[in-house]
Design an enzyme around this catalytic site. Structure first.
Site, PDB file in Angstrom:
ATOM      1  N   GLY A 133     119.613 -56.182  99.512  1.00 41.67           N
ATOM      2  CA  GLY A 133     120.125 -55.502  98.329  1.00 41.67           C
ATOM      3  C   GLY A 133     121.033 -56.364  97.488  1.00 41.67           C
ATOM      4  O   GLY A 133     122.082 -56.812  97.950  1.00 41.67           O
ATOM      5  N   CYS A 174     110.829 -46.085 100.466  1.00 45.24           N
ATOM      6  CA  CYS A 174     110.337 -45.839  99.108  1.00 45.24           C
ATOM      7  C   CYS A 174     110.869 -44.503  98.580  1.00 45.24           C
ATOM      8  O   CYS A 174     110.728 -43.469  99.230  1.00 45.24           O
ATOM      9  CB  CYS A 174     108.812 -45.843  99.081  1.00 45.24           C
ATOM     10  N   GLY A 200     114.487 -59.409  97.136  1.00 42.73           N
ATOM     11  CA  GLY A 200     113.394 -58.890  96.318  1.00 42.73           C
ATOM     12  C   GLY A 200     113.501 -59.371  94.886  1.00 42.73           C
ATOM     13  O   GLY A 200     112.999 -60.437  94.517  1.00 42.73           O
ATOM     14  N   ARG A 201     114.231 -58.593  94.071  1.00 40.44           N
ATOM     15  CA  ARG A 201     114.278 -58.883  92.636  1.00 40.44           C
ATOM     16  C   ARG A 201     114.807 -60.274  92.330  1.00 40.44           C
ATOM     17  O   ARG A 201     114.370 -60.918  91.370  1.00 40.44           O
ATOM     18  CB  ARG A 201     115.108 -57.798  91.936  1.00 40.44           C
ATOM     19  N   GLN A 220     103.028 -54.061 105.480  1.00 39.01           N
ATOM     20  CA  GLN A 220     103.864 -52.854 105.454  1.00 39.01           C
ATOM     21  C   GLN A 220     103.005 -51.645 105.082  1.00 39.01           C
ATOM     22  O   GLN A 220     102.271 -51.684 104.091  1.00 39.01           O
ATOM     23  CB  GLN A 220     104.997 -52.987 104.439  1.00 39.01           C
TER      24      GLN A 220
HETATM   25  C1  LIG Z   1     109.269 -53.247  91.750  1.00 35.70           C
HETATM   26  C2  LIG Z   1     109.742 -52.946  93.127  1.00 35.70           C
HETATM   27  C3  LIG Z   1     108.833 -52.560  94.085  1.00 35.70           C
HETATM   28  C4  LIG Z   1     109.250 -52.302  95.396  1.00 35.70           C
HETATM   29  N1  LIG Z   1     108.321 -51.996  96.343  1.00 35.70           N
HETATM   30  C5  LIG Z   1     108.693 -51.895  97.651  1.00 35.70           C
HETATM   31  C6  LIG Z   1     107.725 -51.744  98.682  1.00 35.70           C
HETATM   32  O1  LIG Z   1     106.513 -51.707  98.442  1.00 35.70           O
HETATM   33  N2  LIG Z   1     108.171 -51.646  99.958  1.00 35.70           N
HETATM   34  C7  LIG Z   1     109.505 -51.697 100.278  1.00 35.70           C
HETATM   35  O2  LIG Z   1     109.860 -51.608 101.446  1.00 35.70           O
HETATM   36  N3  LIG Z   1     110.434 -51.853  99.318  1.00 35.70           N
HETATM   37  C8  LIG Z   1     110.054 -51.970  98.027  1.00 35.70           C
HETATM   38  N4  LIG Z   1     111.001 -52.211  97.065  1.00 35.70           N
HETATM   39  C9  LIG Z   1     112.396 -52.393  97.477  1.00 35.70           C
HETATM   40  C10 LIG Z   1     112.719 -53.875  97.726  1.00 35.70           C
HETATM   41  O3  LIG Z   1     111.982 -54.406  98.798  1.00 35.70           O
HETATM   42  C11 LIG Z   1     114.206 -54.048  98.041  1.00 35.70           C
HETATM   43  O4  LIG Z   1     114.500 -53.285  99.170  1.00 35.70           O
HETATM   44  C12 LIG Z   1     115.104 -53.609  96.889  1.00 35.70           C
HETATM   45  O5  LIG Z   1     114.600 -54.051  95.652  1.00 35.70           O
HETATM   46  C13 LIG Z   1     116.525 -54.135  97.059  1.00 35.70           C
HETATM   47  O6  LIG Z   1     116.529 -55.527  97.217  1.00 35.70           O
HETATM   48  P1  LIG Z   1     116.807 -56.549  95.991  1.00 35.70           P
HETATM   49  O7  LIG Z   1     118.099 -56.153  95.373  1.00 35.70           O
HETATM   50  O8  LIG Z   1     116.829 -57.904  96.636  1.00 35.70           O
HETATM   51  O9  LIG Z   1     115.677 -56.388  95.027  1.00 35.70           O
HETATM   52  C14 LIG Z   1     110.614 -52.418  95.744  1.00 35.70           C
HETATM   53  C15 LIG Z   1     111.527 -52.788  94.768  1.00 35.70           C
HETATM   54  C16 LIG Z   1     111.120 -53.055  93.472  1.00 35.70           C
HETATM   55  C17 LIG Z   1     112.129 -53.480  92.460  1.00 35.70           C
END
Ligand SMILES: Cc1cc2nc3c(=O)[nH]c(=O)nc-3n(C[C@H](O)[C@H](O)[C@H](O)COP(=O)(O)O)c2cc1C
Length: 349
Positions: free
Chosen positions: A205, A104, A228-229, A74
């Site tokens: 999300g 971002c 993600g998280r 990415q």
């Molecule tokens: C610590 C952190 C770093 C992230 N870095 C990126 C990133 O580099 N690129 C991206 O597209 N999204 C990034 N995100 C967003 C996540 O990919 C994701 O879209 C977002 O956390 C929601 O999904 P989740 O609820 O499953 O965490 C980041 C999120 C967190 C918490």
């Protein structure tokens, strides 16, 4: 709820480890892939400014292992020429897919027009996508937010435009840039995008349970889900969702599995970085992972206050020995909420 394709690349299972800057590095992705159920991994977002100037940091971030495939790199930025160069470099590096970050929220990134800033400048986004598409042969994908703010929730419009530019997959994190990580992701918008385009669409999300993932697949008709998280809280989540998608009972990790995950992660980190950095990453994972553990709050504090590899390993040993012997640890309770995790803001350069 079956595998899907991005171009000729099969995403199987249809579950993607969502990119997280500062988290989903070489070691974390290795850890997660080994737990099973991850259909695709993605690099942390990489600055095209750094990449095209051969920064050592960017080079490190482009590394991946064969067993991660399919693997996407990415990139983020706003300069068309550098975006194209970086996309070509990602292809040369052997990535299966090139993903453009349009989500971002970090001011440093947005101020320069990149990340979710691109959602405010569709002519520029279009030019970037068209030019990248011309210069690479691997599939091009896009990760977006719902819009920049509530007055401009343009994810459907952006997705339609992306499809016309030759983008082969759109992933939506259903929050606006303005929302950052507050509120809940709007999964209704995933369905709206799915209905508006014919390329595969994934939702993202707040997925932290098998039930939530299955519900969202059903409600939105999305092709895939990015997590993600939730992966930090429960590294077996992908495997569990895959189990249920295939009619099996969801795998229930044992105490031994949980201990192994921490030890394995620390081993991977130590292979890849100096002790101090490895300790920092362990503490970051602990902030999320200990949430589901009995006496997790105290265990986390113990890990936070470990200042050497020896100390952290000892403390992990003591914690699991206590639980294995049926003893109580700290309050002995399982907490409800994990600590808040900084987003890409912290890692943005
Ligand atoms: C610590 C952190 C770093 C992230 N870095 C990126 C990133 O580099 N690129 C991206 O597209 N999204 C990034 N995100 C967003 C996540 O990919 C994701 O879209 C977002 O956390 C929601 O999904 P989740 O609820 O499953 O965490 C980041 C999120 C967190 C918490």
């Amino acid at each position: 709820m079956k595998p899907f394709n991005i171009g000729d690349i099969e995403i199987n299972p249809p579950l993607v480890l969502s990119p997280m800057a500062g988290v989903t590095d070489y070691s974390f992705r290795r850890l997660l892939k080994k737990r099973g159920g991850v259909g695709m991994t993605v690099s942390e977002f990489i600055s095209v400014e750094g990449m095209t100037r051969n920064s050592p940091q960017s080079k490190r971030m482009m590394r991946f292992r064969e067993f991660e495939r399919p693997f996407a790199i990415q990139i983020f930025g706003a300069n068309v020429r550098r975006m194209v160069m970086a996309a070509e470099m990602a292809e040369e590096q052997g990535a299966d897919i090139l993903d453009v970050n349009c989500g971002c929220p970090a001011p440093k990134v947005v101020k320069k027009g990149g990340g979710s800033g691109l959602l405010q400048n569709l002519p520029l986004l279009k030019e970037i996508l068209v030019e990248i598409k011309k210069s690479i042969s691997i599939p091009l994908t896009l990760k977006i937010r719902a819009g920049f703010d509530d007055t401009d929730r343009n994810a459907v419009e952006v997705s339609k435009m992306a499809e016309q530019c030759g983008v082969q997959h759109v992933a939506l994190h259903g929050r606006t840039r303005q929302q950052r990580y507050t509120g809940l992701a709007d999964w209704g918008l995933v369905k709206q995008i799915k209905d508006a385009v014919s390329i595969p669409v994934s939702g993202n999300g707040d997925v932290t349970s098998v039930e939530f993932a299955l519900e969202k697949f059903k409600e939105t008709g999305c092709d895939g889900i990015l997590i993600g998280r939730g992966a930090m809280q429960n590294p077996w989540l992908f495997r569990q969702i895959d189990d249920v998608l295939n009619g099996r009972d969801a795998y229930q990790p044992t105490l031994e599995d949980k201990q192994e995950v921490l030890l394995e992660f620390f081993e991977y980190l130590r292979e890849d970085m100096p002790e101090k950095a490895a300790l920092g990453k362990m503490k970051q994972l602990a902030g999320q992972f200990t949430k589901g553990l009995r006496g997790g709050a105290k265990f986390r504090q113990t890990l936070y206050h470990s200042h050497s590899a020896k100390e952290i390993l000892e403390n992990i040993g003591i914690y699991f020995d206590t639980l294995n012997k049926g003893g109580t640890y700290g309050s002995n309770e399982v907490e409800k909420d994990a600590e808040t995790l900084d987003s890409c803001e912290a890692a943005a350069v």
